[in-house]
Design a protein around this motif. Structure first.
Motif, PDB file in Angstrom:
ATOM      1  N   THR A  90     -32.478  28.223  76.057  1.00 19.45           N
ATOM      2  CA  THR A  90     -31.506  27.769  74.882  1.00 19.45           C
ATOM      3  C   THR A  90     -31.061  26.409  75.135  1.00 19.45           C
ATOM      4  O   THR A  90     -31.618  25.884  76.338  1.00 19.45           O
ATOM      5  CB  THR A  90     -30.036  28.611  75.021  1.00 19.45           C
ATOM      6  OG1 THR A  90     -29.592  28.695  76.234  1.00 19.45           O
ATOM      7  CG2 THR A  90     -30.459  30.163  74.766  1.00 19.45           C
ATOM      8  N   ALA A  91     -30.715  25.800  74.197  1.00 19.64           N
ATOM      9  CA  ALA A  91     -30.271  24.394  74.281  1.00 19.64           C
ATOM     10  C   ALA A  91     -29.266  24.257  75.637  1.00 19.64           C
ATOM     11  O   ALA A  91     -29.168  23.052  76.339  1.00 19.64           O
ATOM     12  CB  ALA A  91     -29.696  23.771  73.194  1.00 19.64           C
ATOM     13  N   GLU A  92     -28.290  25.067  75.621  1.00 14.81           N
ATOM     14  CA  GLU A  92     -27.235  25.137  76.630  1.00 14.81           C
ATOM     15  C   GLU A  92     -27.799  25.131  78.044  1.00 14.81           C
ATOM     16  O   GLU A  92     -27.499  24.575  79.091  1.00 14.81           O
ATOM     17  CB  GLU A  92     -26.262  26.340  76.467  1.00 14.81           C
ATOM     18  CG  GLU A  92     -25.126  26.197  77.563  1.00 14.81           C
ATOM     19  CD  GLU A  92     -24.274  27.473  77.221  1.00 14.81           C
ATOM     20  OE1 GLU A  92     -23.175  27.460  78.031  1.00 14.81           O
ATOM     21  OE2 GLU A  92     -24.733  28.536  76.418  1.00 14.81           O
ATOM     22  N   ARG A  95     -29.809  21.884  78.688  1.00 13.74           N
ATOM     23  CA  ARG A  95     -28.809  20.796  79.339  1.00 13.74           C
ATOM     24  C   ARG A  95     -28.179  21.032  80.725  1.00 13.74           C
ATOM     25  O   ARG A  95     -28.114  20.124  81.349  1.00 13.74           O
ATOM     26  CB  ARG A  95     -27.517  20.880  78.194  1.00 13.74           C
ATOM     27  CG  ARG A  95     -27.898  20.358  76.987  1.00 13.74           C
ATOM     28  CD  ARG A  95     -26.672  19.947  76.113  1.00 13.74           C
ATOM     29  NE  ARG A  95     -25.940  20.834  76.108  1.00 13.74           N
ATOM     30  CZ  ARG A  95     -25.843  21.822  74.807  1.00 13.74           C
ATOM     31  NH1 ARG A  95     -26.717  21.486  73.994  1.00 13.74           N
ATOM     32  NH2 ARG A  95     -25.060  22.713  74.704  1.00 13.74           N
ATOM     33  N   ALA A  96     -27.904  22.528  81.072  1.00  9.06           N
ATOM     34  CA  ALA A  96     -27.568  22.660  82.297  1.00  9.06           C
ATOM     35  C   ALA A  96     -28.432  22.288  83.220  1.00  9.06           C
ATOM     36  O   ALA A  96     -28.247  21.728  84.210  1.00  9.06           O
ATOM     37  CB  ALA A  96     -27.127  24.260  82.278  1.00  9.06           C
ATOM     38  N   GLU A  99     -28.768  18.377  83.792  1.00  8.31           N
ATOM     39  CA  GLU A  99     -27.631  17.931  84.345  1.00  8.31           C
ATOM     40  C   GLU A  99     -27.601  18.100  85.832  1.00  8.31           C
ATOM     41  O   GLU A  99     -27.353  17.342  86.505  1.00  8.31           O
ATOM     42  CB  GLU A  99     -26.334  18.382  83.895  1.00  8.31           C
ATOM     43  CG  GLU A  99     -25.043  17.994  84.366  1.00  8.31           C
ATOM     44  CD  GLU A  99     -23.832  18.457  83.509  1.00  8.31           C
ATOM     45  OE1 GLU A  99     -22.819  18.521  84.447  1.00  8.31           O
ATOM     46  OE2 GLU A  99     -23.828  19.128  82.661  1.00  8.31           O
ATOM     47  N   ILE A 100     -27.997  19.132  86.347  1.00  6.90           N
ATOM     48  CA  ILE A 100     -27.886  19.977  87.646  1.00  6.90           C
ATOM     49  C   ILE A 100     -29.173  18.990  88.398  1.00  6.90           C
ATOM     50  O   ILE A 100     -29.099  18.575  89.564  1.00  6.90           O
ATOM     51  CB  ILE A 100     -27.968  21.145  87.776  1.00  6.90           C
ATOM     52  CG1 ILE A 100     -27.089  22.032  87.389  1.00  6.90           C
ATOM     53  CG2 ILE A 100     -28.711  21.543  89.479  1.00  6.90           C
ATOM     54  CD1 ILE A 100     -27.324  23.361  87.272  1.00  6.90           C
ATOM     55  N   SER A 101     -30.349  18.834  87.744  1.00  9.72           N
ATOM     56  CA  SER A 101     -31.261  18.283  88.515  1.00  9.72           C
ATOM     57  C   SER A 101     -31.307  16.668  88.499  1.00  9.72           C
ATOM     58  O   SER A 101     -32.295  16.025  89.333  1.00  9.72           O
ATOM     59  CB  SER A 101     -32.649  18.635  87.628  1.00  9.72           C
ATOM     60  OG  SER A 101     -32.752  18.204  86.658  1.00  9.72           O
ATOM     61  N   GLU A 102     -30.477  16.065  87.929  1.00 10.57           N
ATOM     62  CA  GLU A 102     -30.230  14.468  87.875  1.00 10.57           C
ATOM     63  C   GLU A 102     -30.186  14.122  89.240  1.00 10.57           C
ATOM     64  O   GLU A 102     -30.848  12.963  89.571  1.00 10.57           O
ATOM     65  CB  GLU A 102     -29.295  14.054  87.055  1.00 10.57           C
ATOM     66  CG  GLU A 102     -29.240  14.200  85.475  1.00 10.57           C
ATOM     67  CD  GLU A 102     -28.207  13.694  84.644  1.00 10.57           C
ATOM     68  OE1 GLU A 102     -26.957  13.508  85.398  1.00 10.57           O
ATOM     69  OE2 GLU A 102     -28.192  13.965  83.538  1.00 10.57           O
TER      70      GLU A 102
END
Length: 232
Positions: A90-92, A95-96, A99-102
């Motif tokens: 999913t898009a959610e 995004r998660a 964000e975590i892998s940045e």
């Protein structure tokens, strides 16, 4: 014959057989009939020994029975696949993960910068915190495993023994400094010293591909590093 690795893949075996096939080709333009090209002949023998299979009549008969069975006991047993169904991303969820892998690159960079004594202390502390801090138990275990792998790489790099790989990469660089790997050439070696010699030879063989915007670089890798690079 196909050689399967521990994960059931055949890519590494195919790459090795392809390398042997390329080495078995005698150089073009070789007109001196009095000089015997030994390397191609040895490679051809290696191909027949490691990558070819001549079935016996009994084995051929068994294959025929598997394809055209005459009796009930002839056919091979069939196994149904058990691969897990991939759930939708999913898009959610996307995004998660993003964000975590940045910050992953920073974690890898910090672990890779540690020397062996620091890595040992880092591993022990991360393992201890995984027991004391239940909220982040899995994260501490993950960075401990990363550090253990890095420590093992450093240990293997100190030794001349073990499996090593010589690697040469031909890379095209664009004006904005982004590199695209055009070709990769590698050779599996029985020791570090052999890998160094192989890397020099591969570098000499492909040095003519160097140009203004193309680099030809050689390096040697332990088997742990090679497995990670191969997957990339």
């Amino acid at each position: 014959m196909w050689a399967f690795d521990h994960e059931g893949g055949i890519r590494e075996g195919l790459e090795e057989s392809f390398t042997d096939v390329m080495r078995s080709i005698e150089p073009s333009g070789h007109s001196n009939q009095t000089v015997v090209q030994l390397a191609p002949r040895l490679s051809k023998k290696k191909i027949e020994r490691d990558h070819r299979w001549e079935p016996t009549k009994t084995e051929i008969d068994r294959i025929v029975r598997d394809i055209w069975p005459k009796n009930k006991e002839d056919p091979l047993k069939q196994l149904k696949g058990v691969s897990q169904r991939k759930p939708p991303l999913t898009a959610e969820a996307r995004r998660a993960i993003s964000e975590i892998s940045e910050g992953f690159w920073k974690t890898c960079s910090v672990v890779d910068s540690l020397k062996e004594p620091s890595l040992k202390g880092f591993i022990f502390e991360a393992q201890q915190r995984s027991k004391d801090d239940q909220d982040y138990e899995h994260l501490y275990r993950a960075i401990a495993e990363m550090a253990e792998r890095r420590l093992e790489v450093l240990r293997r790099r100190r030794s001349d023994k073990g499996t090593w790989y010589a690697l040469v990469e031909v890379t095209h660089w664009s004006g904005d400094g982004i590199g695209e790997i055009l070709e990769r050439f590698h050779e599996k070696c029985a020791s570090r010293s052999y890998a160094v010699a192989a890397a020099r030879r591969l570098l000499a063989e492909h040095a003519n591909k160097f140009s203004v915007d193309v680099t030809v670089e050689a390096e040697i890798l332990t088997d742990l590093e090679w497995n990670a690079r191969r997957d990339d």
